[in-house]
Design a protein around this motif. Structure first.
Motif, PDB file in Angstrom:
ATOM      1  N   SER A   1      -7.097  -1.851 -17.214  1.00 40.73           N
ATOM      2  CA  SER A   1      -7.770  -1.484 -15.966  1.00 40.73           C
ATOM      3  C   SER A   1      -8.852  -2.484 -15.588  1.00 40.73           C
ATOM      4  N   LEU A   2      -9.322  -3.277 -16.553  1.00 39.92           N
ATOM      5  CA  LEU A   2     -10.358  -4.278 -16.301  1.00 39.92           C
ATOM      6  C   LEU A   2      -9.768  -5.620 -15.867  1.00 39.92           C
ATOM      7  N   ASP A   3      -8.454  -5.765 -15.993  1.00 41.61           N
ATOM      8  CA  ASP A   3      -7.804  -7.028 -15.662  1.00 41.61           C
ATOM      9  C   ASP A   3      -7.310  -7.000 -14.216  1.00 41.61           C
ATOM     10  N   GLU A   4      -8.210  -7.202 -13.287  1.00 44.68           N
ATOM     11  CA  GLU A   4      -7.855  -7.114 -11.869  1.00 44.68           C
ATOM     12  C   GLU A   4      -6.856  -8.191 -11.475  1.00 44.68           C
ATOM     13  N   LYS A   5      -7.001  -9.363 -12.032  1.00 40.41           N
ATOM     14  CA  LYS A   5      -6.065 -10.444 -11.718  1.00 40.41           C
ATOM     15  C   LYS A   5      -4.646 -10.076 -12.167  1.00 40.41           C
ATOM     16  N   GLY A   6      -4.552  -9.503 -13.356  1.00 43.83           N
ATOM     17  CA  GLY A   6      -3.248  -9.085 -13.856  1.00 43.83           C
ATOM     18  C   GLY A   6      -2.671  -7.927 -13.060  1.00 43.83           C
ATOM     19  N   LEU A   7      -3.513  -6.961 -12.726  1.00 39.01           N
ATOM     20  CA  LEU A   7      -3.042  -5.814 -11.955  1.00 39.01           C
ATOM     21  C   LEU A   7      -2.593  -6.219 -10.556  1.00 39.01           C
ATOM     22  N   GLU A   8      -3.154  -7.317 -10.051  1.00 41.54           N
ATOM     23  CA  GLU A   8      -2.701  -7.829  -8.747  1.00 41.54           C
ATOM     24  C   GLU A   8      -1.235  -8.238  -8.821  1.00 41.54           C
ATOM     25  N   THR A   9      -0.826  -8.864  -9.931  1.00 40.73           N
ATOM     26  CA  THR A   9       0.577  -9.254 -10.076  1.00 40.73           C
ATOM     27  C   THR A   9       1.469  -8.017 -10.206  1.00 40.73           C
ATOM     28  N   VAL A  10       0.959  -6.999 -10.866  1.00 40.97           N
ATOM     29  CA  VAL A  10       1.707  -5.751 -11.027  1.00 40.97           C
ATOM     30  C   VAL A  10       1.922  -5.090  -9.664  1.00 40.97           C
ATOM     31  N   ARG A  11       0.859  -5.023  -8.877  1.00 42.69           N
ATOM     32  CA  ARG A  11       0.967  -4.411  -7.542  1.00 42.69           C
ATOM     33  C   ARG A  11       1.866  -5.236  -6.626  1.00 42.69           C
ATOM     34  N   ASN A  12       1.777  -6.554  -6.767  1.00 38.01           N
ATOM     35  CA  ASN A  12       2.623  -7.416  -5.942  1.00 38.01           C
ATOM     36  C   ASN A  12       4.099  -7.241  -6.285  1.00 38.01           C
ATOM     37  N   LEU A  13       4.392  -6.993  -7.544  1.00 35.22           N
ATOM     38  CA  LEU A  13       5.774  -6.707  -7.940  1.00 35.22           C
ATOM     39  C   LEU A  13       6.245  -5.427  -7.261  1.00 35.22           C
ATOM     40  N   GLY A  14       5.406  -4.390  -7.290  1.00 27.06           N
ATOM     41  CA  GLY A  14       5.755  -3.145  -6.616  1.00 27.06           C
ATOM     42  C   GLY A  14       5.949  -3.350  -5.126  1.00 27.06           C
ATOM     43  N   ARG A  15       5.095  -4.180  -4.525  1.00 26.18           N
ATOM     44  CA  ARG A  15       5.185  -4.462  -3.088  1.00 26.18           C
ATOM     45  C   ARG A  15       6.488  -5.182  -2.757  1.00 26.18           C
ATOM     46  N   ARG A  16       6.859  -6.142  -3.598  1.00 25.45           N
ATOM     47  CA  ARG A  16       8.100  -6.894  -3.377  1.00 25.45           C
ATOM     48  C   ARG A  16       9.313  -5.979  -3.447  1.00 25.45           C
ATOM     49  N   ILE A  17       9.340  -5.100  -4.422  1.00 31.91           N
ATOM     50  CA  ILE A  17      10.469  -4.183  -4.572  1.00 31.91           C
ATOM     51  C   ILE A  17      10.533  -3.221  -3.394  1.00 31.91           C
ATOM     52  N   ALA A  18       9.387  -2.694  -2.974  1.00 28.82           N
ATOM     53  CA  ALA A  18       9.347  -1.778  -1.830  1.00 28.82           C
ATOM     54  C   ALA A  18       9.836  -2.470  -0.568  1.00 28.82           C
ATOM     55  N   ASP A  19       9.420  -3.715  -0.350  1.00 29.03           N
ATOM     56  CA  ASP A  19       9.841  -4.466   0.838  1.00 29.03           C
ATOM     57  C   ASP A  19      11.354  -4.670   0.850  1.00 29.03           C
ATOM     58  N   LEU A  20      11.916  -5.025  -0.302  1.00 31.11           N
ATOM     59  CA  LEU A  20      13.359  -5.250  -0.377  1.00 31.11           C
ATOM     60  C   LEU A  20      14.144  -3.965  -0.164  1.00 31.11           C
ATOM     61  N   LEU A  21      13.650  -2.878  -0.726  1.00 25.79           N
ATOM     62  CA  LEU A  21      14.326  -1.594  -0.528  1.00 25.79           C
ATOM     63  C   LEU A  21      14.255  -1.148   0.921  1.00 25.79           C
ATOM     64  N   SER A  22      13.114  -1.375   1.562  1.00 31.73           N
ATOM     65  CA  SER A  22      12.958  -1.006   2.968  1.00 31.73           C
ATOM     66  C   SER A  22      13.900  -1.827   3.844  1.00 31.73           C
ATOM     67  N   SER A  23      14.024  -3.121   3.532  1.00 34.19           N
ATOM     68  CA  SER A  23      14.942  -3.989   4.278  1.00 34.19           C
ATOM     69  C   SER A  23      16.382  -3.540   4.096  1.00 34.19           C
ATOM     70  N   LYS A  24      16.708  -3.201   2.870  1.00 37.35           N
ATOM     71  CA  LYS A  24      18.060  -2.727   2.554  1.00 37.35           C
ATOM     72  C   LYS A  24      18.365  -1.433   3.291  1.00 37.35           C
ATOM     73  N   SER A  25      17.389  -0.545   3.345  1.00 40.71           N
ATOM     74  CA  SER A  25      17.561   0.722   4.048  1.00 40.71           C
ATOM     75  C   SER A  25      17.748   0.509   5.541  1.00 40.71           C
TER      76      SER A  25
END
Length: 198
Positions: free
Chosen positions: A168-192
């Motif tokens: 929870s203290l690694d904001e830089k790392g959590l940014e990559t985690v959130r960006n992964l979620g964002r990328r997957i959501a964007d692709l699923l939305s496009s597919k839909s």
């Protein structure tokens, strides 16, 4: 649309699960259903390569069949693991091996979107090797493997250390985690959207 998150840590509510939940939160904000499965406490026996799954269900009686069913019904899968000696956990590797029926009986994971999250004790703690192991698994199932967007890593990569909630203290790392979620959501939305247009 549904995204399945699989936490390969043998510990419940630890750093890897915390990071995975961050990715799933981003996806949920896009109106996409998510589910998290943790392997902690699950009974996952090793594959014995008996080859029965070429035509019939795996004869091993444990918690794996339920997980495989959820995997086959999902549209995207995020697999997260702590780094154990530069690789995924034994629990996660055992699950990966037991997915053989999904491949042999109709390539049931083909074209599903897949992403990886790895947590290590330090910034350069072997996380990219863990992501690579997860990606290799996904490629063998003919999944569509994605990275985190913007930050351009191989997936969500964060530092968890040995302390509870250290990630929870690694904001830089959590940014990559959130960006992964964002990328997957964007692709699923496009597919839909494409399916709706068709």
């Amino acid at each position: 649309m549904k995204v399945l998150g699989i936490c390969g840590s043998p510990r419940k509510n630890a750093n890897t699960e915390t990071a995975l939940r961050e990715a799933l939160k981003v996806i949920e904000k896009q109106g996409i259903e998510t589910e998290l499965i943790t392997l902690a406490g699950k009974k996952i026996e090793f594959c014995t390569h008996c080859n029965i799954c070429k035509t019939d269900p795996c004869p091993i009686k444990d918690d794996v069949p339920e997980i495989l069913e959820k995997m086959s019904l999902s549209d995207a899968i995020i697999i997260a693991s702590p780094t154990y000696f530069g690789n995924v956990t034994a629990q996660l590797k055992a699950l990966m091996d037991r997915t053989l029926p999904l491949r042999r009986q109709g390539m049931k994971l083909r074209n599903k979107i897949g992403g990886a999250i790895a947590i290590g004790a330090s910034r350069n703690g072997g996380q990219e090797h863990v992501c690579s192991a997860i990606h290799n698994f996904m490629l063998l199932h003919e999944m569509v493997v994605v990275s985190d967007t913007i930050t351009a890593h191989f997936g969500g990569i964060a530092v968890g250390g040995h302390e509870e909630n250290a990630v929870s203290l690694d904001e830089k790392g959590l940014e990559t985690v959130r960006n992964l979620g964002r990328r997957i959501a964007d692709l699923l939305s496009s597919k839909s959207s494409e399916q709706t247009t068709l």
